[in-house]
Every structure is written in structure tokens, then in C-alpha cells.
Design an enzyme around this catalytic site. Structure first.
Site, PDB file in Angstrom:
ATOM      1  N   CYS A 123       0.788  -1.233   0.000  1.00  0.00           N
ATOM      2  CA  CYS A 123       0.000   0.000   0.000  1.00  0.00           C
ATOM      3  C   CYS A 123       0.823   1.287   0.000  1.00  0.00           C
ATOM      4  O   CYS A 123       0.829   2.048  -0.964  1.00  0.00           O
ATOM      5  CB  CYS A 123      -0.956  -0.003   1.191  1.00  0.00           C
ATOM      6  SG  CYS A 123      -2.115  -1.386   1.181  1.00  0.00           S
TER       7      CYS A 123
ATOM      8  N   LYS B  50      -8.951   6.668   1.374  1.00  0.00           N
ATOM      9  CA  LYS B  50      -7.617   6.155   1.657  1.00  0.00           C
ATOM     10  C   LYS B  50      -6.574   6.858   0.802  1.00  0.00           C
ATOM     11  O   LYS B  50      -6.627   6.826  -0.418  1.00  0.00           O
ATOM     12  CB  LYS B  50      -7.571   4.647   1.416  1.00  0.00           C
ATOM     13  CG  LYS B  50      -6.248   4.018   1.816  1.00  0.00           C
ATOM     14  CD  LYS B  50      -6.307   2.502   1.788  1.00  0.00           C
ATOM     15  CE  LYS B  50      -5.003   1.889   2.284  1.00  0.00           C
ATOM     16  NZ  LYS B  50      -5.071   0.408   2.344  1.00  0.00           N
TER      17      LYS B  50
END
Length: 553
Positions: free
Chosen positions: A80, A128
Site C-alpha cells: 500500500c 484512503k
């Protein structure tokens, strides 16, 4: 009738002339709006045939029909934070030193969005983002720092499925839907006299947290509702072939073990995990669709470039793994679709591209001069008129992409060079761990490592990789960073650091023989620094190591 009208209007709008040329830079008030939707863990192979046959993705299909699909788009780091750091900085991972989910960009780093704002764009982010340092759990950090230690501990829960038996339950991932709603409300309120850039980050289709008594829940649950599961064509699900444990590459074995995937799985278990993952992708597509529908309703679709991508893919039990953290296609191949004014419709681009290309592309859309020394290249020359500009595109950018990984669940720094039919993967210092070479044209499942069979090609690709990045030196730097960070953390928690570790995600394995693992850590801390992959000492089982309708509900 409404859907037909919408489709015709959208098609005409999206075929509009290019908003700018290389010869004349536009004024900011003439620039198009930009919306970037970035999900998590979406396998890019689902955005084109044959992968797109396994699940209904109507809005991705809409973008395919009215825009451009990149068939070979890749993450620059399959995890990520480092991946997102590359996308927001336009720089390779070794240049930003985004080594793991804890170490990304400085919070004050100037991103492409910051530059666009300085040039008059209205900007907003929802959901996010995850490209700055200092986030994620203690477990995630300690696991990454100690990957060089010669032990083998399960760090994740066994992958499982969880079904909501409700055919009407559309909003499963509540937080993502809430952020989608916020983004749509912002679009309704924005000042339309100035261009805007909107970013929406989705957590789906990342697996959900699983029950655990550790400090941080492992995210190994594939969770959906019957509504989304019915979008999946079970008969089209491919059961991946696996090598035996003894045949696996040593780094793959380490990854499979730490991900708790070396045990027995039935074919039905594997098929269900993959089906639930695809259902989660369908829900992701629906959120993308809500943004597209909102732009249409607000008469902004024909004025806005829409981009969809993901930070990385999802293994979904390919190569006996879930999650990412691997250079196999399921993990590194990401979706990248663009549609809007000036972007060619129904075009598929075979050239290799990567997420560092987002930064220069965003600035190029806005007509902003690019800063020097970016790792990526603007995609606009290819998008505006592919047949005329493909050769220029190839001339101005190299025919390869670089991806690298330095985080947890893999016990060696990993580097991938993807070019033409080849995928070359090097590890650590280039000598201590055997490399891998795959011919994707003949072996799309990446089951046959032909590095020793074709030594000249292997050598040539390795030399090319070394000309891009001095990977033995980078591996040594990461090794030293891991050791220094662990020492600092160990000192901060005091003499009872073993008790703290005993309550992290790997607690079950650690508690079986804490003295053994403490000794392994002590040996690692006192040994001479080396980028070599660790040799695990724990014995294991097995040998070795038309616009579609809204679905928001």
C-alpha cells in the site's frame, strides 16, 4: 431510453477534441477537470479479456468503451504505502526510500495535487491516501524490520470467506461508500468556473480484518453479500495451478508460510476465496460508477478526465498466497483506465506503464511544465491519438517498467524488470538468492522459471536492471535501515520486548519457543550487516522453503 440517451451523450462528449497540444499550453480555466479513483488490491487483469468474463464490472466496461485501457499497467511496489508514495511523487521506491508501510513520503512532500492547486485548480481528497510515513500497526512494522532474521513465523490468519446472506445488501464496505458519498457531495458544491481535481481512495477490494488475539487483526477475510456474489460467474473462475512446496522459489515459500497458506486447501475453498474477491471487485466497480453517474447528472462528464487505478493487485490464492507483496502478475498488475475529453475511445494500449506515470500525466493534463528527474512519463501523447503518437511515445520513454518490494512477508528485497515478453525478478544482492525469468507470452501463469535455461537473456536483463538501480546497494541500505529501526523500537519498549512481540500478529508461533526466537534476533543484531535473505530455522510441514444503472442502494 434514458440509458440510451446518456450513452450517446457520453460517447459524443468523450470523443471531443484534445484539450491541449504540445505546442500551446492552455490557460488554467480552459483545462479539464480530473477525477482519480484509486482502489486497493484490484487485479488489473480483470479489466480486459479474458479476466473480465469472471465478474460483472459495468462501469469499468463503460470506461473501456469510452476511453483507453492500459493492458500492461504495473505498481512500482506491491504494497500500500510505498506504491502510493510512487504514484503521488512520480519517483521510484528506492528514490523516495519508501521501504514499507511505515515509511513513505514526508507529510510535507510536494505532490502533483499540490502543484495543480498552486496553478489554480480546486483540489480535494477523500478516503484512503496512505502515502506518508508513520502509519500502520506495530505488527506491520516489526514484521518488516525483522524479515532478515533467520526464523519463520506465521504473520497472517488463514484466508477465509464470510457471506452476508442478503440479496439486497449493496453497501457492504460502509466506509468506502461514505467516502464516495462525500466525494459526490463535494462535486455538487464545487465552483464550476474553475477546474478541479478530485481524488477518491477506496479500501476495497482489500480483504477485511480477521479475528485475532494479537495486537492487530490480520486482514485475511474475503467478505461480501449475496447481492455482489451473484455478479460472479462461478463457472468462469480459474483454479490456479500450484507448484509443490519443495518446488517453490525460496522467497515464495517464505511468503506462503508467513501468509499461513502452506496448509491444505480444498479446490472448493480456493474457488470460494476467488469468488468472494471478485464480488468485492464488483462492489468497487459500483462506487466508481456512482462517481461517473454523478459527473453525468451534474453535466461534468464531458468536461472531466476520469482515471481509475489501484495501488496493487491481489494474489487471491495464486501461487499459494493471498494479499500482494509479490512480483507475480496477480500482485503487480494494476488496472489503469482513462476517459474524457481528448482521450481516444475504445483503445487498448499494450505498452508497459506504471503508477509513477500518474504524476507527469496529471500535470500534463493541466498544461503545467513537468519538474525534472521524474521516474515516470506522461501518457497523454499516446492517449490523444494512439496511431500517430505510438512511435513518439516509445521514443520518449523506455520500453520497461520497474517494481521493487522491501516490506514484510518476503525475506529479501525484490526487484522486477518488465519489458516486452519478459519478466525478470532479482533478489537481495543478486547472488545469494536465485533470480527468476518468465516468458509471459508462453507462460502467463508464471510457473516455469527459465533463468538458467536462457543465461544470456537473464544476464542482459540483469545488466539493464543494474543500469536503472544499483539494487545490491539498495538492498544493503534496506537491511541496515531494518536493523536500526528495530533496535530503536526494542530500546523504546525496554527489556520486555519479547512480551510485546508475543502479542503481535505472529503471537501463536512466537509463544511456542520465545527463547529460540529471541536468540535468532540477537544473532541478527550482532552479525555483520548483509542484504542476504535469511535462512529460516523453524521446521515446517512440507519440504522447503450504455451508462449502467446505479447500484448504491
Amino acid at each position: 431510453m434514458l440509458l440510451l440517451l446518456v450513452s450517446v451523450v457520453a460517447a459524443l462528449a468523450l470523443a471531443a477534441p484534445a484539450p491541449r497540444t504540445q505546442k500551446k499550453r492552455m490557460q488554467v480555466n480552459q483545462a479539464p477537470n480530473v477525477v482519480l479513483v484509486a482502489s486497493d488490491s484490484f487485479d488489473g487483469r480483470l479489466t480486459f479479456q479474458p479476466g473480465s468474463q469472471v465478474v460483472k464490472l459495468p462501469f469499468i466496461n463503460f470506461m473501456r468503451a469510452h476511453g483507453t485501457t492500459f493492458l500492461n499497467a504495473y505498481t512500482n511496489s506491491p504494497i500500500c504505502c510505498p506504491s502510493r508514495a510512487a504514484m503521488w511523487s512520480g519517483l521510484f521506491t528506492h528514490l523516495t526510500e519508501s521501504w514499507n508501510n511505515f515509511k513513505g513520503l514526508d507529510p510535507n512532500y510536494t505532490t502533483w495535487m499540490d502543484i495543480m492547486e498552486k496553478h489554480g485548480y480546486q483540489t480535494q481528497k477523500f478516503g484512503k491516501v496512505d502515502y506518508t510515513s508513520g502509519h500502520h500497526s506495530i505488527s506491520n512494522r516489526v514484521e518488516a524490520w525483522t524479515r532478515d532474521v533467520a526464523f519463520l513465523l506465521r504473520q497472517e490468519g488463514r484466508p477465509i470467506i464470510n457471506l452476508i446472506p442478503d440479496k439486497n445488501r449493496r453497501r457492504v464496505m460502509t466506509k468506502d461508500w461514505q467516502n464516495t458519498d462525500k466525494a459526490i457531495e463535494w462535486l455538487r458544491q464545487v465552483n464550476y468556473t474553475k477546474p478541479f481535481v478530485l481524488y477518491l481512495g477506496l479500501n476495497l477490494p482489500h480483504p477485511y480484518p480477521s479475528p485475532s488475539s494479537g495486537e492487530n487483526f490480520g486482514s485475511s477475510t474475503f467478505h461480501t453479500s449475496l447481492y455482489w456474489l451473484e455478479k460472479v460467474a462461478y463457472d468462469a473462475i480459474k483454479i490456479p495451478k500450484w507448484l509443490t512446496l519443495s518446488q517453490m522459489h525460496p522467497v515464495d515459500f517464505y511468503s506462503s508460510y508467513t501468509k499461513n497458506c502452506t496448509g491444505k486447501f480444498t479446490e472448493n475453498e480456493i474457488k470460494n476465496i476467488r469468488a468472494f474477491y471478485y464480488a468485492m471487485c464488483a462492489e468497487t466497480d459500483a462506487m466508481l460508477g456512482e462517481i461517473i453517474l454523478a459527473l453525468h447528472k451534474l453535466d461534468l462528464l464531458q468536461k472531466t478526465i476520469v482515471i481509475y487505478t489501484s495501488d496493487h493487485g491481489e494474489m487471491a490464492m495464486e501461487h499459494r498466497q493471498f494479499y500482494k507483496m509479490s512480483m507475480y502478475e496477480a500482485s503487480v498488475h494494476v488496472p489503469l483506465l482513462m476517459m474524457g475529453p481528448g482521450i481516444k475511445a475504445n483503445l487498448q494500449v499494450p505498452s508497459v506503464v506504471s503508477l509513477v506515470d500518474i504524476y507527469p500525466t496529471m500535470l500534463d493534463i493541466a498544461g503545467i511544465a513537468l519538474p525534472p528527474n521524474l521516474s515516470g512519463y506522461s501518457l497523454l501523447t499516446l492517449l490523444s491519438n494512439a496511431s500517430a503518437n505510438e512511435q513518439a511515445f516509445k521514443f520518449h520513454r523506455p520500453p520497461w517498467i520497474l517494481s521493487e518490494f522491501h516490506g514484510c512477508n518476503a525475506n529479501a528485497s525484490t526487484y522486477m524488470l518488465r519489458t516486452g515478453q519478459w519478466k525478470y525478478i532479482a533478489y537481495a544482492d543478486g547472488a545469494s538468492v536465485q533470480p527468476q525469468l518468465f516468458d509471459l507470452s508462453l507462460d502467463p501463469d508464471e510457473l516455469t522459471n527459465i533463468a538458467t535455461e536462457f543465461p544470456e537473456i537473464t544476464y542482459s536483463l540483469d545488466q539493464k536492471l543494474r543500469s536503472i538501480v544499483n539494487y545490491p546497494k539498495v538492498s544493503a541500505s534496506v537491511h541496515q535501515y531494518n536493523k536500526e529501526q528495530f533496535i530503536m523500537w526494542k530500546q523504546s519498549v525496554g527489556q520486555n520486548y519479547s512480551n510485546v512481540i508475543a502479542h503481535l500478529r505472529w503471537h501463536q508461533d512466537w509463544q511456542r519457543d520465545p527463547r529460540k526466537y529471541e536468540n535468532a534476533i540477537q544473532h541478527w543484531l550482532t552479525a555483520h550487516s548483509s542484504p542476504l535473505a535469511s535462512s529460516p530455522t523453524q521446521s515446517t510441514s512440507g519440504s522447503q522453503p450504455t451508462l449502467p444503472q446505479s447500484t448504491s442502494g
